[in-house]
Write an enzyme that holds these catalytic residues in place. Structure first.
Site, short mmCIF file in Angstrom:
data_model
loop_
_atom_site.label_atom_id
_atom_site.label_comp_id
_atom_site.label_asym_id
_atom_site.label_seq_id
_atom_site.Cartn_x
_atom_site.Cartn_y
_atom_site.Cartn_z
CG HIS A 55 -2.32 0.60 0.82
ND1 HIS A 55 -3.50 0.31 1.48
CD2 HIS A 55 -2.66 1.51 -0.15
CE1 HIS A 55 -4.48 1.01 0.94
NE2 HIS A 55 -4.01 1.75 -0.04
CG ASP B 194 -6.32 -0.80 4.45
OD1 ASP B 194 -6.18 -1.84 5.07
OD2 ASP B 194 -5.38 -0.15 3.94
CG HIS C 154 -4.55 -2.82 8.34
ND1 HIS C 154 -4.57 -3.63 7.23
CD2 HIS C 154 -4.28 -3.62 9.40
CE1 HIS C 154 -4.33 -4.89 7.59
NE2 HIS C 154 -4.15 -4.91 8.90
CG ASP D 244 -2.60 1.38 5.47
OD1 ASP D 244 -2.41 0.55 6.38
OD2 ASP D 244 -2.89 1.06 4.30
CG HIS E 173 2.28 -2.18 4.57
ND1 HIS E 173 1.60 -3.33 4.24
CD2 HIS E 173 2.65 -2.33 5.87
CE1 HIS E 173 1.54 -4.13 5.30
NE2 HIS E 173 2.18 -3.55 6.29
CG ASP F 254 -5.00 -3.15 1.97
OD1 ASP F 254 -5.03 -4.37 1.74
OD2 ASP F 254 -4.19 -2.61 2.76
CG ASP G 17 -5.55 -5.56 4.33
OD1 ASP G 17 -6.42 -4.69 4.47
OD2 ASP G 17 -4.33 -5.34 4.54
CD GLU H 11 -0.45 -4.32 1.47
OE1 GLU H 11 0.01 -5.46 1.68
OE2 GLU H 11 0.15 -3.27 1.80
N1 ARG Z 1 -1.11 -1.18 11.38
C1 ARG Z 1 -0.14 -2.15 11.00
C2 ARG Z 1 1.23 -1.51 10.82
O1 ARG Z 1 1.37 -0.30 10.93
C3 ARG Z 1 -0.55 -2.91 9.76
C4 ARG Z 1 -0.61 -2.08 8.51
C5 ARG Z 1 -1.10 -2.87 7.36
N2 ARG Z 1 -1.12 -2.06 6.17
C6 ARG Z 1 -1.44 -2.54 4.96
N3 ARG Z 1 -1.34 -1.69 3.94
N4 ARG Z 1 -1.80 -3.78 4.76
O2 ARG Z 1 2.20 -2.17 10.57
MN MN Z 2 -3.54 -0.69 3.45
MN MN Z 3 -4.58 -3.28 5.06
#
Ligand code: ARG
Ligand code: MN
Ligand code: MN
Ligand code: MN
Length: 295
Positions: free
Chosen positions: A97, A119, A121, A123, A136, A222, A224, A267
């Site tokens: 990402h 997402d 998350h 990010d 990411h 994303d 995920d 991702e």
């Molecule tokens: N919050 C976690 C981190 O800062 C996971 C981030 C996941 N990001 C993604 N683009 N899949 O590491």
């Molecule tokens: Mn992401």
């Molecule tokens: Mn994510």
């Protein structure tokens, strides 16, 4: 629509290998001919060159590849700007990402745009709040002006997107410091709880009200965000995600809005995937976002 496909096989934003194979998997799954069958004029811009990754011998000894990601973000930005100048719609294929640092910067140059971050998350970490240090987990913070200065200034100096023009959807895994940043920022967020309570179509309608004064928006998807049952080929899966049907409906509603101006699909890690399931779904979602409908 005139569409340009831009591959960004970049995996420096996190520690797992394989996410650099995402653009290839999406091409092998027939993304380009299938977009053409929908009636689009599609140009494949190829992949942005990415340096070979040299992993440090000991885990935890990395500098998180900030320099590499800065350089790649400039390259993504440049090609994104060129495609935008040609009046074409850029579709960026990740990669992790962190590619959004350059892609979103390039689509927001000429006028303010909305940004929809779909997402598991947020990010929204800075180097201070990130437990992993992985870049990411930071691109949305970077784009709104927080974090490593070299990343904030990638492409052109300064903040790329105003917090008022950002909407997040699908979150269910936030780090403690990241949670605080989200709350104090006042950013619009529709977590999985909001999706369960309100439904995806009511949420899409609210977003379009928030974006009423903007001509277009960028979708950063994303994979995920989806439930890992539907999208197992991702590096940071989180249970309880967006369903197959909710995801398609969301894409169809974005298409109906007539304001989708550009997108990222990120991702996908084919090494972690199950018989290409995640890439197949990703291609279907891109098609739905770009006008494929049931009837
Ligand atoms: N919050 C976690 C981190 O800062 C996971 C981030 C996941 N990001 C993604 N683009 N899949 O590491
Ligand atoms: Mn992401
Ligand atoms: Mn994510
Ligand atoms: Mn570190």
């Amino acid at each position: 629509e005139s569409i340009s496909i831009i591959g960004v096989p970049m995996d420096f934003g996190q520690m797992l290998r394989g996410v650099d194979m995402g653009p290839a998997a999406l091409r092998y799954t027939g993304l380009i001919p299938r977009l053409r069958r929908l009636g689009h004029d599609v140009k494949d811009e190829g992949d942005i060159p990415i340096p070979v990754r040299d992993d440090p011998a000991m885990e935890g000894m990395t500098d998180h590849y900030v320099k590499e990601i800065t350089r790649i973000s400039h390259d993504v930005y440049k090609i994104g700007c060129r495609v935008m100048d040609q009046g074409r719609m850029p579709v960026f294929l990740g990669g992790d990402h962190a590619i959004a640092i350059g892609s979103v910067a390039s689509v927001a140059v000429k006028e303010p745009v909305g940004l929809i971050w779909v997402d598991a998350h947020a990010d929204f970490n800075t180097p201070r709040t990130s437990p992993s240090g992985n870049i990411h987990g930071m691109p949305l913070a970077v784009l709104t002006g927080a974090g490593y200065p070299c990343l904030v200034d990638a492409g052109h100096p300064g903040t790329k997107i105003s917090l008022d023009n950002v909407v997040m959807i699908g979150q269910r895994d936030l780090d403690p410091g990241e949670k605080k940043r989200i709350k104090s920022s006042g950013i619009t967020i529709f977590t999985m709880r909001d999706i369960d309570e309100q439904g995806i179509s009511a949420i899409a309608a609210q977003i379009m009200v928030q974006f009423a004064c903007l001509k277009r928006f960028h979708l950063s998807l994303d994979m995920d965000a989806l439930d890992p049952i539907e999208a197992p080929g991702v590096g940071t899966p989180v249970p309880g995600g967006i369903s197959y049907r909710e995801a398609h409906l969301l894409m169809e509603l974005f298409a109906d809005s007539g304001k989708l101006g550009s997108m990222d699909l990120v991702e996908i890690n084919p090494i972690l995937d199950v018989a290409n399931k995640t890439s197949k779904l990703a291609v279907e979602l891109i098609l739905s976002a770009l006008g494929k409908s049931i009837l």
